[in-house]
Motif scaffolding. Structure first.
Motif, mmCIF file in Angstrom:
data_model
loop_
_atom_site.group_PDB
_atom_site.id
_atom_site.type_symbol
_atom_site.label_atom_id
_atom_site.label_comp_id
_atom_site.label_asym_id
_atom_site.label_seq_id
_atom_site.Cartn_x
_atom_site.Cartn_y
_atom_site.Cartn_z
ATOM 1 N N ALA A 23 0.830 -1.206 0.000
ATOM 2 C CA ALA A 23 0.000 0.000 0.000
ATOM 3 C C ALA A 23 0.865 1.258 0.000
ATOM 4 N N ARG A 54 -0.877 -1.252 -4.251
ATOM 5 C CA ARG A 54 -2.280 -1.480 -3.904
ATOM 6 C C ARG A 54 -2.847 -0.171 -3.368
ATOM 7 N N PRO A 55 -4.160 0.005 -3.451
ATOM 8 C CA PRO A 55 -4.726 1.272 -2.965
ATOM 9 C C PRO A 55 -4.534 1.459 -1.473
ATOM 10 N N PRO A 57 -6.226 2.682 1.901
ATOM 11 C CA PRO A 57 -7.613 2.834 2.328
ATOM 12 C C PRO A 57 -7.938 4.255 2.765
ATOM 13 N N HIS A 81 -12.623 2.239 3.638
ATOM 14 C CA HIS A 81 -13.105 1.789 2.335
ATOM 15 C C HIS A 81 -12.053 1.905 1.245
ATOM 16 N N ASP A 82 -12.280 1.136 0.204
ATOM 17 C CA ASP A 82 -11.428 1.123 -0.980
ATOM 18 C C ASP A 82 -11.876 2.247 -1.904
ATOM 19 N N THR A 142 -13.317 0.801 -5.500
ATOM 20 C CA THR A 142 -14.552 0.027 -5.624
ATOM 21 C C THR A 142 -15.657 0.498 -4.686
ATOM 22 N N GLN A 170 -10.415 -3.884 -3.449
ATOM 23 C CA GLN A 170 -9.031 -4.171 -3.811
ATOM 24 C C GLN A 170 -8.076 -4.052 -2.618
ATOM 25 N N LEU A 171 -8.605 -3.765 -1.447
ATOM 26 C CA LEU A 171 -7.770 -3.648 -0.254
ATOM 27 C C LEU A 171 -7.459 -5.035 0.310
ATOM 28 N N GLY A 231 -4.452 -2.553 4.163
ATOM 29 C CA GLY A 231 -3.493 -1.718 3.463
ATOM 30 C C GLY A 231 -2.452 -1.202 4.439
#
Length: 307
Positions: A15, A20-21, A23, A41-42, A45, A154-155, A175
């Motif tokens: 993260a 990766r995203p 959060p 939250h992601d 998405t 995607q988290l 994340g």
């Protein structure tokens, strides 16, 4: 099986590196119980989880309310989020969970650490709950173990079992965000107590040392803040690095024996939380009230001269 701390550290690193995203975390602080609830939250998405929700409870009247939970509902709606998970870091002794209320309106699965069965056994006996109270964790949708993984959109999420405050405490690594429940407080305030039934100061120290192996840049979100002496504002976010270097109870260099001695002595001076008796007998049931009696009224028990 891979080491859970290594798995969690890799989640944080990906993260932080942008692989990766990261959060988005929104906090809701309930001043009457000093509790922070989180919606994480992601951003891609809009899938989300709610961590450690609060149901309003007035002990003098025995009335419950939903103003704290309704603020969470309003935020979820305003952001267009879809809630997949409702996480409890442990069976709380200071507030009643609003998870059933939120789940009824938002869906999602309710999850807690698998050692909940130990907590249910201890407190089911304390409250003489009888055969109606199952002591197998079946009130929850999912029981989590150390090193378990799942996703919020995607988290990446990794679970870390961090007993000590209670046998069932879980930290959630989402994340680069770590939600540690009552295990750690702000560096200027210290650590959680370990004198509740099933608690253990030595286990708490070892759990904290595991958490502090995570990357220093990881954001750490706490379940409570009580304003340390000399601080006038509530704060409930810090970093793993700041806890390592500055936590007044457990910074680097504090030995296990010194910590245990301090924690036991400090806990002996603390009074029981104001809502421990109503909170635990509700939260061990996943936030549900004890069954109504034949007059349709729900009752909470107060064991005398026990705690």
């Amino acid at each position: 099986m891979d080491d859970p701390i290594a798995l969690a550290s890799a989640v944080v690193a990906r993260a932080l590196a942008g692989e990766r995203p990261r959060p988005i975390v929104r906090s809701f602080f309930d001043a009457p119980t000093f509790t922070a609830t989180y919606v994480v939250h992601d951003p891609a998405t809009l899938r989300a989880a709610i961590i450690d929700s609060v149901l309003d409870f007035d002990a003098a009247s025995g009335r419950t309310g939903t103003s704290a939970a309704d603020a969470v509902l309003a935020y979820v709606a305003s952001e267009g989020l879809v809630v997949d998970w409702l996480f409890e870091t442990h069976v709380h002794a200071d507030h009643l969970s609003a998870a059933p209320y939120l789940q009824q309106r938002l869906g999602g699965k309710l999850a807690i650490g698998s050692a909940i069965v130990e907590v249910q056994t201890i407190f089911g006996t304390l409250f003489n709950a009888g055969t109606e109270f199952e002591r197998d964790g079946s009130q929850f949708d999912l029981l989590l173990k150390d090193g378990d993984t799942l996703a919020i959109g995607q988290l990446e999420v990794t679970m870390l079992h961090v007993p000590g405050h209670t046998p069932a405490d879980m930290a959630f690594v989402v994340g680069d965000a770590v939600f540690c429940g009552d295990t750690l407080f702000m560096p200027d305030y210290g650590t959680a107590r370990a004198d509740f039934p099933g608690g253990d100061a030595r286990s708490l120290y070892r759990s904290i040392r595991r958490l502090l192996l995570l990357p220093a840049q990881a954001r750490l979100f706490l379940c409570h803040d009580y304003k340390a002496p000399g601080r006038d504002t509530f704060v409930w976010e810090t970093t793993i690095g700041d806890e390592n270097s500055a936590n007044v109870h457990v910074h680097q260099g504090v030995s296990e024996e010194d910590f245990v001695t301090m924690r036991i002595a400090r806990d002996a001076t603390l009074s029981m939380p104001r809502l421990i008796l109503p909170a635990v007998q509700v939260n061990m049931r996943a936030g549900h009230l004890p069954p109504a009696e034949n007059n349709g009224v729900h009752y909470l028990k107060i064991p005398l001269n026990t705690l």
